[in-house]
Design a protein around this motif. Structure first.
Motif, PDB file in Angstrom:
ATOM      1  N   ASP A 168       0.735  -1.272  -0.126  1.00 14.41           N
ATOM      2  CA  ASP A 168      -0.138  -0.135  -0.047  1.00 14.41           C
ATOM      3  C   ASP A 168       0.799   1.120   0.130  1.00 14.41           C
ATOM      4  OD1 ASP A 168       0.988  -0.836   2.280  1.00 14.41           O
ATOM      5  OD2 ASP A 168      -0.769  -0.072   3.545  1.00 14.41           O
ATOM      6  N   ARG A 169       0.268   2.258  -0.036  1.00 12.48           N
ATOM      7  CA  ARG A 169       0.954   3.524  -0.030  1.00 12.48           C
ATOM      8  C   ARG A 169       1.807   4.059   1.336  1.00 12.48           C
ATOM      9  NH1 ARG A 169      -3.049   6.937   0.072  1.00 12.48           N
ATOM     10  NH2 ARG A 169      -3.007   7.667   2.280  1.00 12.48           N
ATOM     11  N   GLN A 170       3.013   4.298   0.840  1.00 13.28           N
ATOM     12  CA  GLN A 170       3.643   4.749   1.930  1.00 13.28           C
ATOM     13  C   GLN A 170       4.788   5.873   1.843  1.00 13.28           C
ATOM     14  OE1 GLN A 170       4.723   2.394   4.618  1.00 13.28           O
ATOM     15  NE2 GLN A 170       2.852   1.358   3.717  1.00 13.28           N
ATOM     16  N   TYR A 171       4.494   6.745   2.961  1.00  9.04           N
ATOM     17  CA  TYR A 171       4.927   8.077   2.770  1.00  9.04           C
ATOM     18  C   TYR A 171       6.691   8.197   2.957  1.00  9.04           C
ATOM     19  CZ  TYR A 171       0.793   9.635   4.411  1.00  9.04           C
ATOM     20  OH  TYR A 171      -0.717  10.170   4.330  1.00  9.04           O
ATOM     21  N   VAL A 172       7.328   6.845   3.170  1.00  9.34           N
ATOM     22  CA  VAL A 172       8.716   6.621   3.066  1.00  9.34           C
ATOM     23  C   VAL A 172       8.667   5.276   2.480  1.00  9.34           C
ATOM     24  CG1 VAL A 172      10.840   6.596   4.117  1.00  9.34           C
ATOM     25  CG2 VAL A 172       9.399   8.091   4.911  1.00  9.34           C
ATOM     26  N   ARG A 173       9.132   5.334   0.963  1.00 10.33           N
ATOM     27  CA  ARG A 173       9.339   4.254   0.533  1.00 10.33           C
ATOM     28  C   ARG A 173      10.836   3.641   0.587  1.00 10.33           C
ATOM     29  NH1 ARG A 173       6.192   0.134  -0.731  1.00 10.33           N
ATOM     30  NH2 ARG A 173       4.782   1.552  -1.335  1.00 10.33           N
ATOM     31  N   GLY A 174      11.714   4.379   0.445  1.00 15.12           N
ATOM     32  CA  GLY A 174      13.100   4.057   0.592  1.00 15.12           C
ATOM     33  C   GLY A 174      13.945   5.395   0.919  1.00 15.12           C
ATOM     34  N   ALA A 175      15.223   4.833   1.619  1.00 13.87           N
ATOM     35  CA  ALA A 175      15.970   6.033   2.103  1.00 13.87           C
ATOM     36  C   ALA A 175      17.456   5.607   1.886  1.00 13.87           C
ATOM     37  CB  ALA A 175      15.804   6.479   3.515  1.00 13.87           C
ATOM     38  N   VAL A 176      18.478   6.552   1.245  1.00 10.99           N
ATOM     39  CA  VAL A 176      19.564   6.163   1.176  1.00 10.99           C
ATOM     40  C   VAL A 176      20.731   7.244   1.756  1.00 10.99           C
ATOM     41  CG1 VAL A 176      21.586   5.903  -0.476  1.00 10.99           C
ATOM     42  CG2 VAL A 176      19.366   4.433  -0.892  1.00 10.99           C
ATOM     43  N   PHE A 177      21.748   6.707   2.564  1.00 10.70           N
ATOM     44  CA  PHE A 177      22.652   7.362   2.955  1.00 10.70           C
ATOM     45  C   PHE A 177      23.948   7.122   2.689  1.00 10.70           C
ATOM     46  CE2 PHE A 177      26.023   9.024   6.151  1.00 10.70           C
ATOM     47  CZ  PHE A 177      25.878  10.143   5.829  1.00 10.70           C
ATOM     48  N   GLU A 178      24.898   7.927   1.837  1.00  9.61           N
ATOM     49  CA  GLU A 178      26.017   7.178   1.278  1.00  9.61           C
ATOM     50  C   GLU A 178      27.213   8.459   1.697  1.00  9.61           C
ATOM     51  OE1 GLU A 178      24.499   4.575  -2.349  1.00  9.61           O
ATOM     52  OE2 GLU A 178      24.703   6.649  -2.600  1.00  9.61           O
ATOM     53  N   TYR A 179      28.495   7.826   1.895  1.00  9.89           N
ATOM     54  CA  TYR A 179      29.572   8.704   2.230  1.00  9.89           C
ATOM     55  C   TYR A 179      30.485   8.129   0.940  1.00  9.89           C
ATOM     56  CZ  TYR A 179      34.038  10.246   3.628  1.00  9.89           C
ATOM     57  OH  TYR A 179      35.417  10.605   3.974  1.00  9.89           O
ATOM     58  N   PHE A 180      31.126   8.987  -0.009  1.00 13.71           N
ATOM     59  CA  PHE A 180      32.022   8.511  -0.914  1.00 13.71           C
ATOM     60  C   PHE A 180      33.417   9.392  -0.858  1.00 13.71           C
ATOM     61  CE2 PHE A 180      33.744   9.512  -5.192  1.00 13.71           C
ATOM     62  CZ  PHE A 180      34.049   7.803  -5.689  1.00 13.71           C
ATOM     63  N   GLN A 181      34.340   8.564  -0.913  1.00 15.45           N
ATOM     64  CA  GLN A 181      35.889   9.326  -0.790  1.00 15.45           C
ATOM     65  C   GLN A 181      36.594   8.642  -1.596  1.00 15.45           C
ATOM     66  OE1 GLN A 181      37.396   9.629   3.296  1.00 15.45           O
ATOM     67  NE2 GLN A 181      39.463   9.017   2.669  1.00 15.45           N
ATOM     68  N   SER A 182      37.594   9.334  -2.235  1.00 16.15           N
ATOM     69  CA  SER A 182      38.504   9.135  -3.296  1.00 16.15           C
ATOM     70  C   SER A 182      39.972   9.755  -3.121  1.00 16.15           C
ATOM     71  CB  SER A 182      37.972   9.290  -4.560  1.00 16.15           C
ATOM     72  OG  SER A 182      37.747  10.595  -4.868  1.00 16.15           O
ATOM     73  N   THR A 183      40.360  10.114  -1.891  1.00 16.88           N
ATOM     74  CA  THR A 183      41.180  11.051  -1.582  1.00 16.88           C
ATOM     75  C   THR A 183      42.599  10.117  -1.494  1.00 16.88           C
ATOM     76  OG1 THR A 183      40.806  11.209   0.806  1.00 16.88           O
ATOM     77  CG2 THR A 183      40.118  12.864  -0.553  1.00 16.88           C
ATOM     78  N   ASN A 184      42.298   9.077  -1.158  1.00 17.94           N
ATOM     79  CA  ASN A 184      43.775   8.266  -0.563  1.00 17.94           C
ATOM     80  C   ASN A 184      44.189   7.341  -1.904  1.00 17.94           C
ATOM     81  OD1 ASN A 184      43.729   9.075   2.008  1.00 17.94           O
ATOM     82  ND2 ASN A 184      42.240   7.623   2.821  1.00 17.94           N
ATOM     83  N   GLN A 185      44.258   8.148  -3.018  1.00 15.45           N
ATOM     84  CA  GLN A 185      45.086   7.275  -4.255  1.00 15.45           C
ATOM     85  C   GLN A 185      46.366   7.036  -3.895  1.00 15.45           C
ATOM     86  OE1 GLN A 185      43.746   9.377  -7.864  1.00 15.45           O
ATOM     87  NE2 GLN A 185      42.115  10.073  -6.650  1.00 15.45           N
ATOM     88  N   SER A 186      47.246   6.348  -4.551  1.00 16.70           N
ATOM     89  CA  SER A 186      48.525   6.046  -4.067  1.00 16.70           C
ATOM     90  C   SER A 186      49.468   7.275  -4.499  1.00 16.70           C
ATOM     91  CB  SER A 186      48.948   4.902  -4.714  1.00 16.70           C
ATOM     92  OG  SER A 186      48.742   4.841  -6.199  1.00 16.70           O
ATOM     93  N   GLY A 187      49.056   8.355  -5.197  1.00 20.89           N
ATOM     94  CA  GLY A 187      50.025   9.390  -5.445  1.00 20.89           C
ATOM     95  C   GLY A 187      50.715   9.231  -6.777  1.00 20.89           C
ATOM     96  N   PRO A 188      51.657  10.437  -7.043  1.00 13.80           N
ATOM     97  CA  PRO A 188      52.044  10.351  -8.130  1.00 13.80           C
ATOM     98  C   PRO A 188      53.695   9.565  -8.161  1.00 13.80           C
ATOM     99  CG  PRO A 188      52.510  12.367  -6.909  1.00 13.80           C
ATOM    100  CD  PRO A 188      51.439  11.577  -6.280  1.00 13.80           C
ATOM    101  N   ILE A 189      54.023   9.087  -6.963  1.00 19.32           N
ATOM    102  CA  ILE A 189      55.177   8.566  -6.746  1.00 19.32           C
ATOM    103  C   ILE A 189      55.427   7.140  -7.624  1.00 19.32           C
ATOM    104  CG2 ILE A 189      57.091   7.535  -5.180  1.00 19.32           C
ATOM    105  CD1 ILE A 189      55.911   9.560  -3.140  1.00 19.32           C
ATOM    106  N   HIS A 190      56.254   7.094  -8.501  1.00 20.01           N
ATOM    107  CA  HIS A 190      56.225   5.690  -9.302  1.00 20.01           C
ATOM    108  C   HIS A 190      57.445   5.626  -9.923  1.00 20.01           C
ATOM    109  CE1 HIS A 190      53.938   3.310 -12.640  1.00 20.01           C
ATOM    110  NE2 HIS A 190      54.981   2.902 -12.248  1.00 20.01           N
ATOM    111  N   TRP A 191      58.324   4.710  -9.400  1.00 19.12           N
ATOM    112  CA  TRP A 191      59.419   4.444 -10.122  1.00 19.12           C
ATOM    113  C   TRP A 191      59.923   2.725 -10.289  1.00 19.12           C
ATOM    114  CZ3 TRP A 191      59.847   6.952  -5.272  1.00 19.12           C
ATOM    115  CH2 TRP A 191      60.727   6.067  -4.451  1.00 19.12           C
ATOM    116  N   ASP A 192      60.425   2.373 -11.291  1.00 20.84           N
ATOM    117  CA  ASP A 192      60.530   1.024 -11.765  1.00 20.84           C
ATOM    118  C   ASP A 192      61.940   1.150 -12.642  1.00 20.84           C
ATOM    119  OD1 ASP A 192      60.734  -1.573 -12.629  1.00 20.84           O
ATOM    120  OD2 ASP A 192      58.705  -1.545 -13.233  1.00 20.84           O
ATOM    121  N   SER A 193      62.951   0.111 -12.616  1.00 17.67           N
ATOM    122  CA  SER A 193      63.937   0.015 -13.223  1.00 17.67           C
ATOM    123  C   SER A 193      63.728  -0.178 -14.989  1.00 17.67           C
ATOM    124  CB  SER A 193      64.764  -1.047 -12.813  1.00 17.67           C
ATOM    125  OG  SER A 193      64.251  -2.368 -13.172  1.00 17.67           O
TER     126      SER A 193
END
Length: 682
Positions: free
Chosen positions: A512-537
């Motif tokens: 039947d009718r619902q005043y709250v059918r669904g709810a979502v709370f999300e946290y998104f993070q993408s700050t901890n990338q490995s960075g520009p340091i990159h070396w290989d022989s």
């Protein structure tokens, strides 16, 4: 508006008349020779184009030179060709010309340059017709019939000029109606109709063939540089990012079950837009063959999120719903499939496909306009995607799910200026290349081969999902999840800290009718990338190579790649739109300039009455640029939407207000109206 109407109607006609097109094609092929005949004509602006028809004459009918048709007694006409000409069926392939934009349904008939030159010698006013798209039918065709002499062409010119001065949508409608009446008045169509009606009736009763159509119109007006973010994001790039935009959309879907387990279906879905990123295009066009829980499919189809709330979530990191769909050939499952011998305790959902990027022209155009910003562009790239989700029975009190999504851009050509010369570097698109991207394989001798981009073949991105659910009771469900992104080993082993999408989802399944059918709370993070340091022989020639004893890899740089550019399609990210898409870069840069972000997202929906539902979503994000190019000042934006949807029978009416506040999109306020109609033909 005329172009939008032509686009939608031509797309619908291509689907509706596809059986007739096939019959005509086969009839001509059985007689020998090619079925489709193309000929160069002059179109709008005096530009040449190829017009398509079913071949009605013998092969090489004009090998002795160009000659006008001598109507029904022309010896060059084949027996089938004479029939097609009499009933105008030879013109059916011109639906494709209309869809492409070479022609319109109504306008002056296109002519060959050979005859235009003769007409211009006697009446130079012919050049005035170049302001119009040539038509499949015209006012002159109805009044003057076929033109088999230059004198008749001059009479036709007078009528075309009359149409030019008096053209309107109403005039076009009358011409189309009269043309249709003339065609269907032929005896063959009366017989065909008598034979076809019982056949369709029988098909509807015994095979349950279903043909439905959807018509949609949407407009967004407001202030600011863009249409508000929440109105555009995660909608397959249907609504343009520019402010004050609108579109008209038409789709036809055919479903034909052969048995209870075997079904063939297909959709053609066309959009015509105003003040948008793309004016006219096919949004969807696919054929799907399903057997029980499995399918094989070819074409372009809009996908929903598999394990997230399609309406409330901020999206998927890999296989999102933000960009236009990519044409693919794919296999997979319809929903989750119960694994045999597990008593429905284990279910899986998978998809596996290869596709082709079609935005070469878009990338090339931007590159040559912004060579001072973009150092390269990519063309002819291919796409591979797959996912696998495994879950326990979701009807049990507690259930769990794990899964993985993976996508890659591969093959293609990289174009960049080196010393003032445009250099093209080509990657193979053979079967080996298709195989090598299923898993992230690479060239161990990439340094010797001068192909540093082949350390791993292609531009890979992926996400691993962990989810647990609790059925509180029959109607209420709570889920918690983590989508962990990866682009190399550091992401796979969760070496990038809190990076990922962390979420809670509540679902109310009450009938039947619902005043709250669904709810979502999300946290998104993408700050901890490995960075520009990159070396290989292997990255350095001798004598440096032997002196490098350490091995450090990194620089995930989410969505960016120095050979393939950004993980985007027509400028829109194919993943999570909280990472700002390149299409919003005002300088034309095709890379992701702000992929280190933190964001919070909330979404709620429900029903206020039996016919009226609502949706509320909001996101706040902060960004710091990329590791290699950090922003001098933090970027931030608060984006929200409130929307009401009224559903009554086949009609749906929507109204929304959305806004952006911050320095990513600027301050934008957008009011939105949407009208949709779902109808059934069979």
């Amino acid at each position: 508006m005329k172009r939008v109407i032509d686009l939608v109607i031509s797309a619908c006609c291509l689907v509706v008349f596809s059986p007739l097109l096939l019959v005509c094609y086969l009839a001509i092929k059985l007689g020998g020779g090619p079925a489709i005949y193309k000929q160069e004509r002059i179109g709008k602006g005096g530009k040449p184009f190829f017009i398509y028809k079913f071949r009605s004459m013998v092969v090489d009918a004009e090998k002795e030179g160009e000659e006008l048709l001598q109507q029904n007694d022309d010896p060059r006409l084949t027996r089938i060709g004479r029939f097609l000409r009499n009933h105008h069926l030879d013109e059916l392939p011109q639906l494709w010309n209309v869809f492409k934009g070479d022609m319109a349904f109504v306008g002056p008939r296109p002519e060959r340059k050979y005859y235009i030159d003769q007409i211009m010698q006697r009446d130079p006013r012919y050049q005035r017709l170049y302001v119009l798209r040539p038509g499949v039918t015209s006012y002159a065709t109805l009044k003057n019939g076929y033109t088999d002499t230059i004198d008749k062409m001059l009479v036709r010119l007078e009528m075309d000029l009359y149409y030019l001065e008096h053209q309107s949508l109403w005039t076009d409608m009358k011409i189309l109606l009269k043309t249709f009446t003339n065609i269907v008045s032929g005896r063959i169509f009366v017989v065909a109709w008598c034979l076809l009606c019982p056949a369709l009736s029988n098909a509807q009763d015994t095979l349950s063939t279903r043909i439905s159509y959807d018509l949609t119109s949407e407009a967004a007006v407001g202030t600011g540089d863009y249409t508000a973010f929440q109105l555009v994001s995660n909608r397959h790039h249907v609504l343009g990012t520019r402010s004050n935009t609108a579109y008209l959309r038409g789709a036809i879907t055919v479903e034909h079950p052969f048995t209870n387990n075997l079904k063939l279906s297909g959709t053609v879905d066309a959009i015509g837009s105003l003040h948008a990123d793309h004016k006219a295009y096919l949004q969807q066009c696919f054929v799907n063959l399903s057997y029980k829980a499995f399918y094989i499919e070819a074409g372009t189809r809009e996908d929903n999120l598999i394990v997230r709330d399609n309406q409330l979530s901020c999206g998927s990191f890999v296989k999102g719903t933000n960009a236009k769909p990519i044409p693919q050939v794919r296999i997979g499952t319809n929903g989750f499939w119960n694994v045999p011998l597990t008593k429905e305790w284990i279910q899986i959902n998978f998809d596996f496909g290869y596709g082709k990027f079609l935005d070469d022209g878009y990338r090339e155009d931007i590159f040559f306009k912004t060579k001072d910003v973009n150092s390269f562009y990519i063309t002819n790239a291919y796409y591979h995607q797959k996912h696998l989700y495994i879950r326990s029975n979701p009807t049990k009190p507690i259930f769990v799910m794990v899964g993985i999504e993976h996508a890659v851009q591969f093959a293609g050509k990289n174009h960049q200026y080196v010393g003032g010369t445009l250099i093209t570097k080509v990657k193979p698109s053979n079967l080996k290349a298709f195989w090598n991207v299923i898993l992230p394989l690479g060239d161990s001798n990439y340094y010797a081969d001068n192909a540093f981009e082949d350390w791993v073949y292609g531009n890979h991105t992926g996400v691993m999902t962990y989810q647990i659910g609790w059925n509180i009771n029959q109607h209420h469900q709570l889920q918690a999840y983590l989508d962990n992104p990866f682009e190399d080993g550091s992401g796979v082993r969760k070496g990038n800290g809190w990076d990922g999408l962390w979420g809670l989802q509540y679902s109310n399944r009450s009938p039947d009718r619902q005043y709250v059918r669904g709810a979502v709370f999300e946290y998104f993070q993408s700050t901890n990338q490995s960075g520009p340091i990159h070396w290989d022989s292997g990255d350095y020639p001798e004598p440096v190579r032997s002196q490098v004893t350490d091995f450090v890899t990194g620089d995930d740089n989410y969505y960016n790649h120095y050979f393939y550019g950004g993980y985007a399609y027509y400028g829109m990210t194919m993943g999570n739109p909280l990472i700002t898409s390149p299409i919003y870069n005002k300088d034309g840069n095709m890379a992701f300039l702000d992929n280190r972000i933190k964001a919070w997202h909330l979404g709620v929906n429900g029903e206020l009455t039996d016919h009226l539902s609502y949706l509320i979503k909001g996101s706040y994000r902060e960004g710091w640029g990329t590791y290699s190019k950090p922003l001098p000042a933090k970027h931030y934006s608060f984006d929200a939407i409130i929307q009401g949807i009224y559903q009554k029978g086949p009609w749906q009416f929507g109204a929304a207000y959305a806004f952006d506040k911050g320095n990513i999109y600027g301050d934008c306020n957008t009011f939105n109206i949407k009208i949709g109609y779902h109808g059934k033909i069979l």
